[in-house]
Design a protein around this motif. Structure first.
Motif, PDB file in Angstrom:
ATOM      1  N   VAL A   1      32.541 -14.713   3.518  1.00  0.00           N
ATOM      2  CA  VAL A   1      33.178 -14.411   2.312  1.00  0.00           C
ATOM      3  C   VAL A   1      32.062 -14.495   1.295  1.00  0.00           C
ATOM      4  CG1 VAL A   1      34.845 -15.363   0.768  1.00  0.00           C
ATOM      5  CG2 VAL A   1      35.472 -15.415   3.087  1.00  0.00           C
TER       6      VAL A   1
ATOM      7  N   ALA B   1      35.519 -10.425  -2.053  1.00  0.00           N
ATOM      8  CA  ALA B   1      35.506  -9.095  -2.011  1.00  0.00           C
ATOM      9  C   ALA B   1      36.965  -8.512  -1.956  1.00  0.00           C
ATOM     10  CB  ALA B   1      34.495  -8.610  -1.287  1.00  0.00           C
ATOM     11  N   ASP B   2      37.594  -9.132  -0.940  1.00  0.00           N
ATOM     12  CA  ASP B   2      39.079  -8.470  -0.498  1.00  0.00           C
ATOM     13  C   ASP B   2      40.031  -8.648  -1.521  1.00  0.00           C
ATOM     14  OD1 ASP B   2      37.938  -7.676   1.835  1.00  0.00           O
ATOM     15  OD2 ASP B   2      38.591  -9.351   3.110  1.00  0.00           O
ATOM     16  N   ALA B   3      39.821  -9.210  -2.783  1.00  0.00           N
ATOM     17  CA  ALA B   3      40.715  -9.300  -3.701  1.00  0.00           C
ATOM     18  C   ALA B   3      41.242  -8.036  -4.133  1.00  0.00           C
ATOM     19  CB  ALA B   3      40.209 -10.218  -4.801  1.00  0.00           C
TER      20      ALA B   3
ATOM     21  N   LYS C   1      42.315  -5.759  -2.382  1.00  0.00           N
ATOM     22  CA  LYS C   1      43.556  -5.322  -1.730  1.00  0.00           C
ATOM     23  C   LYS C   1      44.635  -5.943  -2.135  1.00  0.00           C
ATOM     24  CE  LYS C   1      40.389  -5.079   2.417  1.00  0.00           C
ATOM     25  NZ  LYS C   1      40.179  -5.544   3.822  1.00  0.00           N
ATOM     26  N   TYR C   2      44.629  -6.773  -3.115  1.00  0.00           N
ATOM     27  CA  TYR C   2      45.845  -7.680  -3.505  1.00  0.00           C
ATOM     28  C   TYR C   2      46.236  -7.394  -4.981  1.00  0.00           C
ATOM     29  CZ  TYR C   2      44.987  -9.844   0.834  1.00  0.00           C
ATOM     30  OH  TYR C   2      44.930 -10.492   2.199  1.00  0.00           O
TER      31      TYR C   2
ATOM     32  N   GLU D   1      33.072 -18.736   8.398  1.00  0.00           N
ATOM     33  CA  GLU D   1      33.693 -17.894   7.437  1.00  0.00           C
ATOM     34  C   GLU D   1      33.488 -17.870   5.811  1.00  0.00           C
ATOM     35  OE1 GLU D   1      38.469 -16.425   6.768  1.00  0.00           O
ATOM     36  OE2 GLU D   1      38.006 -18.333   8.163  1.00  0.00           O
TER      37      GLU D   1
ATOM     38  N   ARG E   1      29.587 -11.292   1.324  1.00  0.00           N
ATOM     39  CA  ARG E   1      30.398 -10.071   1.062  1.00  0.00           C
ATOM     40  C   ARG E   1      30.568 -10.048  -0.530  1.00  0.00           C
ATOM     41  NH1 ARG E   1      35.231  -9.026   2.706  1.00  0.00           N
ATOM     42  NH2 ARG E   1      34.915  -6.772   2.388  1.00  0.00           N
ATOM     43  N   CYS E   2      30.811 -11.161  -1.213  1.00  0.00           N
ATOM     44  CA  CYS E   2      31.398 -11.262  -2.630  1.00  0.00           C
ATOM     45  C   CYS E   2      30.412 -10.583  -3.503  1.00  0.00           C
ATOM     46  CB  CYS E   2      31.925 -12.532  -2.899  1.00  0.00           C
ATOM     47  SG  CYS E   2      32.760 -12.399  -4.677  1.00  0.00           S
TER      48      CYS E   2
ATOM     49  N   TYR F   1      42.897 -13.241  -6.596  1.00  0.00           N
ATOM     50  CA  TYR F   1      42.101 -13.785  -5.897  1.00  0.00           C
ATOM     51  C   TYR F   1      42.522 -14.799  -4.654  1.00  0.00           C
ATOM     52  CZ  TYR F   1      38.750 -11.817  -9.009  1.00  0.00           C
ATOM     53  OH  TYR F   1      37.944 -10.925  -9.602  1.00  0.00           O
TER      54      TYR F   1
ATOM     55  N   HIS G   1      40.170 -14.696  -1.969  1.00  0.00           N
ATOM     56  CA  HIS G   1      40.067 -13.671  -1.022  1.00  0.00           C
ATOM     57  C   HIS G   1      38.502 -12.980  -1.167  1.00  0.00           C
ATOM     58  CE1 HIS G   1      44.101 -13.172   0.026  1.00  0.00           C
ATOM     59  NE2 HIS G   1      44.522 -13.236  -1.057  1.00  0.00           N
TER      60      HIS G   1
ATOM     61  N   ARG H   1      41.376 -21.561   3.945  1.00  0.00           N
ATOM     62  CA  ARG H   1      40.411 -20.821   5.261  1.00  0.00           C
ATOM     63  C   ARG H   1      39.924 -22.213   6.149  1.00  0.00           C
ATOM     64  NH1 ARG H   1      39.128 -15.967   4.193  1.00  0.00           N
ATOM     65  NH2 ARG H   1      39.004 -15.228   1.833  1.00  0.00           N
TER      66      ARG H   1
END
Length: 393
Positions: free
Chosen positions: A305, A379-381, A383-384, A301, A308-309, A288, A377, A295
């Motif tokens: 974030v 929702a982009d978590a 990607k990690y 921003e 989107r989450c 995460y 991160h 940020r």
């Protein structure tokens, strides 16, 4: 999302959804008579609006599933398409099903929804504005932050918690249940979690307290465990009495030694006739970003974030209702010290309190984001990826 008309944010949208639902004969069909469909069909049965299963599997159409009728999609089409379809399937199968529906002229957001969106953002609105029942998907009480494992990438930061630290006071745990159910009428799943909840000395009393007072408001009453502790006879008896489901997180993909422990635990649960689930061995978790993301406090921003989450992970602590259990626990356990006011006070909801709760559950708040979004991160978590359950040295 920032509140602009607190207590009335959803009124107009709710009017549309209720009218649409009534025009669809107040029936919901679940496309997918498998694991995911099996979790939401009972919710609709609770409201007496379950139309039935739709599935492409001819064997299921012939035999039915768990005593429920299963029809083909063509049968549904031939019956004049009266109802809402909720697509409940594995992510890999959803695009094909959507294509099947759209080929017959059905429109997403009108004739059908994918189950996550429907259950989180559509059905709770219909439930309250049509049936006057405040419904939410899932909420948790984190009884302890202590754990028997020290997972490096724990999403709650429990690896940093002193094993001798204090747990939630039992009186506060009981207050948490009381505060929550003073507002909420029905919940799909009510969870006692940790850390490792089987470390909590007051667990038996808490199971009985919430079970005795509120079991009829819960579709599922559960405890999430890492499976390292075999509960005592008292806890087992109470789990059977109150129909508690034990959800075992399976970390044997990384920690092979746990396979034997899981075998002992599941054998014990079978012998005591207690419901349980055990996940497939976790190979990967998500990072995460709590150690690396910053940020800079940019509000625009952070709002993006947060929006989107859409995390479903709510938490009750006393009378405080937290939108994201990880945001609260990581801030506390890893010493971020932010987000102290990022909760809804259930003891002071005021006029239109249930609507305010519903709006908060949908992502509305004074700021429109959580302070911990600055270090996450979101929702982009996905990607990690990181290896699951790697232990701290």
């Amino acid at each position: 999302m920032k509140w602009k008309n607190k207590g009335h944010e959803l009124d107009k949208h709710a009017e549309y959804l209720v009218k649409m639902f009534e025009e669809k004969q107040e029936k919901i069909y679940v496309f997918g008579a498998g694991l995911w469909g099996g979790t939401i069909a009972p919710v609709f049965e609770w409201y007496q609006c379950f139309g039935g299963y739709i599935d492409n599997n001819t064997q299921k159409q012939s035999d039915g599933v768990n005593g429920r009728k299963v029809i083909s999609f063509q049968t549904y089409i031939n019956s004049s398409k009266n109802g809402i379809i909720v697509v409940a399937a594995d992510a890999k199968n959803i695009p094909a099903i959507k294509g099947q529906l759209e080929a017959e002229g059905l429109k997403k957001g009108v004739d059908f929804w994918v189950y996550q969106e429907f259950m989180q953002t559509v059905f709770p609105v219909i439930s309250y504005y049509k049936y006057h029942i405040l419904y939410t998907e899932i909420a948790q009480i984190s009884l302890t932050e202590r754990c028997t494992l020290r997972c490096r990438d724990c999403a709650h930061g429990c690896f940093a918690v002193d094993p001798k630290s204090s747990d939630m006071d039992l009186a506060v745990a009981k207050q948490s249940a009381d505060s929550f159910f003073s507002v909420v009428d029905r919940i799909k799943e009510f969870v006692l979690i940790g850390g490792e909840p089987f470390l909590y000395s007051g667990l038996a009393e808490m199971i009985a307290y919430a079970g005795e007072k509120y079991r009829d408001k819960m579709m599922i009453y559960s405890i999430t465990t890492n499976g390292t502790i075999i509960p005592d006879e008292n806890i087992l008896d109470l789990c059977r009495k109150y129909e508690v489901t034990i959800r075992i997180s399976n970390y044997s993909g990384t920690l092979v030694r746990l396979k034997e422990r899981y075998a002992l635990l599941t054998k014990c649960l079978d012998e005591h006739h207690i419901m349980y689930t055990i996940s497939e061995p976790d190979q990967q978790w998500m990072d995460y970003g709590f150690r690396s993301v910053d940020r800079g406090g940019d509000e625009n921003e952070l709002t993006k974030v947060f929006d989107r989450c859409k995390t479903p992970c709510r938490e009750i602590r006393g009378s405080k209702y937290h939108y994201c259990v990880m945001a609260r626990s990581v801030s506390d356990n890893l010493g971020f010290g932010v987000g102290k006011d990022d909760y809804l006070e259930l003891a002071d909801l005021g006029e239109n309190g249930k609507k305010v709760f519903l709006e908060f559950d949908m992502g509305y708040s004074q700021k429109g984001y959580l302070d911990m979004c600055n270090f996450c991160h979101g929702a982009d978590a996905v990607k990690y990826p990181v290896p699951a359950a790697v232990q701290m040295k």
